[in-house]
Every structure is written in C-alpha cells, then in structure tokens.
Design a protein around this motif. Structure first.
Motif, PDB file in Angstrom:
ATOM      1  N   ASN A  33       0.861  -1.177   0.000  1.00  0.00           N
ATOM      2  CA  ASN A  33       0.000   0.000   0.000  1.00  0.00           C
ATOM      3  C   ASN A  33       0.899   1.228   0.000  1.00  0.00           C
ATOM      4  O   ASN A  33       1.501   1.575   1.023  1.00  0.00           O
ATOM      5  N   ASP A  84       0.192   4.462  -0.230  1.00  0.00           N
ATOM      6  CA  ASP A  84      -0.252   5.549   0.647  1.00  0.00           C
ATOM      7  C   ASP A  84       0.152   5.297   2.094  1.00  0.00           C
ATOM      8  O   ASP A  84       0.571   6.213   2.804  1.00  0.00           O
ATOM      9  N   LYS A  85       0.037   4.041   2.501  1.00  0.00           N
ATOM     10  CA  LYS A  85       0.407   3.684   3.878  1.00  0.00           C
ATOM     11  C   LYS A  85       1.907   3.889   4.084  1.00  0.00           C
ATOM     12  O   LYS A  85       2.333   4.415   5.111  1.00  0.00           O
ATOM     13  N   ALA A 124       2.716   7.605   4.243  1.00  0.00           N
ATOM     14  CA  ALA A 124       2.249   8.206   5.492  1.00  0.00           C
ATOM     15  C   ALA A 124       3.199   7.908   6.639  1.00  0.00           C
ATOM     16  O   ALA A 124       3.372   8.741   7.539  1.00  0.00           O
ATOM     17  N   HIS A 177       6.735   8.049  -6.883  1.00  0.00           N
ATOM     18  CA  HIS A 177       5.849   8.904  -6.079  1.00  0.00           C
ATOM     19  C   HIS A 177       6.591  10.164  -5.622  1.00  0.00           C
ATOM     20  O   HIS A 177       6.040  11.271  -5.667  1.00  0.00           O
TER      21      HIS A 177
END
Length: 159
Positions: free
Chosen positions: A4, A6-7, A10, A31
């Motif tokens: 993941n 996004d995880k 973060a 990214h």
C-alpha cells in the motif's frame, strides 16, 4: 499482504522499505519524483529513496549510516564476474583438452591393435606359405624317390 503506497508514504521506515520488492520500491521512487535508471538494481534504487527521505528530513540521517551501502562503481563486481567467466572458460578448455587427449589415446590404441593384428595375420600367412612350401618340397622328394626307385628297380615298380 499487498503493498500500500499511501500507507508507506504516510509512515515510511527503513524496515518496511527493506521488505519491498523492486516493483514496489520503484513505485515509491516515482511517487517522490526520484530519478533513476530502470535497469538499476533494487538496492541502488532503495539507496536513492533513503537519501531522498533523509534529505527531506522525513527519516533521520542515522538511517544512512546503518543502511547497506551500495557501491556506485560496479568495477569490483564486473571484475569478479570476469574472473568467474575466465575460470569457466579455462575449465571448459581443460575439459576439451582432456577429451582430445583421450581421443588421441584411443586412436593410438586402436592403431596399435590394428598393427598387431596385421602382424599376426602376416605371420600366419608366412607360416602357411612355409608349410605349403615344405609340403611341396616333401611331395617333390617323394616323387623324385619314386622315379629313382623305378630306375633302379624296374621290376619292383611294375614296369
């Protein structure tokens, strides 16, 4: 568990980054807009991501000290590979040389066997010729003795 992005973004960590596959670390690098060559090794791309995260103060600088350093110069690796290739080449050359020597040894043995058989055949032929010559000489002596016996004793020979 699937990756993941996004995880990870973060809450990035060196431990999680170490567990990523190359395709996943590529997604992280893209990214963040980190430039890299697609043919680069996974460890090299990981190093770029770590350096970026440290430069951006997302991770502490101590992670670079503990991270595995990837040499940017692949000379050592190339030299090692070259030595391995040379070793393989030498081994193959030695194997070919051994096979060639084995073939030559077998050819010599076959030639020697052939020559031995030819000598034996020649000796047998000569022996048979001598026996035939001796038989012929014996028959000639017997005929000569019969002629002489007829001359000496014509009445015995029936004539």
């Amino acid at each position: 568990m699937p990756f993941n992005l996004d995880k990870f973004v973060a809450s990035p960590s060196v431990e999680e980054q170490d567990s990523l596959k190359k395709s996943e670390i590529v997604k992280v690098a893209k990214h963040y807009g980190i430039e890299f060559q697609p043919l680069m090794r996974k460890d090299e791309i990981k190093r770029y991501v770590l350096e970026y995260l440290v430069d951006e103060s997302i991770l502490p600088s101590t992670v670079l000290e503990t991270a595995i350093t990837v040499p940017t110069d692949n000379t050592f690796e190339l030299k090692r590979l070259e030595m391995e290739m040379n070793k393989e080449i030498r081994l193959k050359e030695m194997e070919r040389e051994r096979e060639r020597e084995e073939r030559e040894r077998k050819e010599r043995e076959m030639q020697m066997q052939k020559e031995k058989e030819e000598r034996e055949m020649q000796m047998q032929k000569e022996k048979e010729e001598r026996e035939m010559q001796m038989q012929k000489e014996k028959e000639e002596r017997e005929m000569q003795m019969q002629r002489e016996t007829r001359k000496i004793c014509p009445q015995i020979s029936g004539g």
